[in-house]
Design an enzyme around this catalytic site. Structure first.
Site, mmCIF file in Angstrom:
data_model
loop_
_atom_site.group_PDB
_atom_site.id
_atom_site.type_symbol
_atom_site.label_atom_id
_atom_site.label_comp_id
_atom_site.label_asym_id
_atom_site.label_seq_id
_atom_site.Cartn_x
_atom_site.Cartn_y
_atom_site.Cartn_z
ATOM 1 N N HIS A 1 1.647 7.688 1.682
ATOM 2 C CA HIS A 1 2.229 6.589 2.455
ATOM 3 C C HIS A 1 2.808 7.053 3.786
ATOM 4 O O HIS A 1 4.024 7.273 3.896
ATOM 5 C CB HIS A 1 3.346 5.932 1.645
ATOM 6 C CG HIS A 1 2.875 5.116 0.498
ATOM 7 N ND1 HIS A 1 2.468 3.795 0.627
ATOM 8 C CD2 HIS A 1 2.757 5.416 -0.818
ATOM 9 C CE1 HIS A 1 2.121 3.324 -0.563
ATOM 10 N NE2 HIS A 1 2.284 4.282 -1.449
ATOM 11 N N CYS B 1 -2.829 3.931 -0.095
ATOM 12 C CA CYS B 1 -2.472 3.950 -1.522
ATOM 13 C C CYS B 1 -3.379 3.003 -2.313
ATOM 14 O O CYS B 1 -4.537 3.328 -2.537
ATOM 15 C CB CYS B 1 -0.985 3.651 -1.718
ATOM 16 S SG CYS B 1 -0.386 4.131 -3.368
ATOM 17 N N GLU C 1 3.386 5.216 6.175
ATOM 18 C CA GLU C 1 4.227 4.107 6.653
ATOM 19 C C GLU C 1 5.620 4.117 6.040
ATOM 20 O O GLU C 1 6.506 3.374 6.483
ATOM 21 C CB GLU C 1 3.535 2.757 6.383
ATOM 22 C CG GLU C 1 3.680 2.195 4.987
ATOM 23 C CD GLU C 1 2.777 2.839 3.937
ATOM 24 O OE1 GLU C 1 2.655 2.252 2.842
ATOM 25 O OE2 GLU C 1 2.193 3.906 4.211
#
Length: 239
Positions: free
Chosen positions: A187, A101, A189
């Site tokens: 993202h 990001c 994660e």
């Protein structure tokens, strides 16, 4: 930094924290460095660097580096952004780099690209991208779906960047560079529960209820976060 000749010594990943989740969400979900560690798993050791309040580490401080997301824009006049760009240029080719990001955008800007606050507005919720080129550490899937949460975008990639994934909203969603660097706009994660909590935290301020509701609904669909985590582990293993 790990000695490659020491059997059993784990590759050390430096996580450069360029921001933090909203304070109200941290007791339940932790910080971005912890999310990165969960995604990459226990096969590595980790050091976390607060690069907002401290100078970046030496490029040889760790075996590889991950640059996290942030609420800041890479074009903001903040005192820590220029040192981070200088770090990335110095580390490139010395240590593998992964940007997520904000990290994706900062790498692009540091390497000669352009990033803006997109007139398209926010991309929030589960985003599906076409994989337009497959690096050796990827599988052969034609699409990948991971949570997105961004308004800024890379609009001009660096001259030597290769586009790995895109969609109509985000044409430069994943970029790779020859000297062991890769970045993703979205993202991998983010667990769906955190992505949903972040949407609720921003509801009514950054986006309207109908937009938030649609984004939340998308997060109920299957995602490829684990698969992208596998890709990134393979990328680090190859590097």
């Amino acid at each position: 930094m790990a000695n490659p000749f020491d059997v059993g010594v784990l590759m050390q990943i430096g996580i450069l924290e360029t921001g933090a989740p909203p304070a109200a969400l941290q007791p339940a979900f932790g910080r971005y460095a912890g999310m990165m560690q969960r995604m990459l798993g226990p096969s590595f050791s980790y050091r976390v660097f607060d690069v907002v309040n401290n100078a970046p580490p030496s490029p040889d401080a760790c075996d590889a580096f991950v640059i996290t997301g942030a609420s800041a824009g890479v074009y903001d006049d903040l005192p820590w952004i220029a040192p981070m760009e200088a770090f990335l240029r110095a580390a490139r080719g010395t240590a593998p780099l992964i940007g997520i990001c904000f990290g994706h955008q900062l790498m692009a800007q540091a390497f000669g690209g352009r990033v803006i606050k997109s007139p398209k507005g926010w991309d929030v919720g589960l985003a599906t991208y076409r994989t337009v080129r497959h690096a050796a550490w990827m599988d052969g899937s034609e699409t990948v779906a991971i949570p997105a949460s961004h308004q800024d975008q890379v609009v001009t990639p660096p001259p030597d960047a290769v586009v790995l994934a895109q969609n109509d909203f985000t044409p430069f969603a994943a970029l790779a560079y020859e000297d062991r660097a890769v970045s993703f706009q979205a993202h991998p994660e983010f667990e769906p529960a955190f992505a949903a909590a972040l949407i609720e935290d921003r509801r009514g301020s950054d986006y309207a209820d109908a937009f938030a509701d649609a984004a939340l609904a998308s997060l109920a669909e299957p995602n490829d976060c684990d698969r992208v985590g596998d890709w990134l582990r393979s990328f680090l293993d190859e590097a």
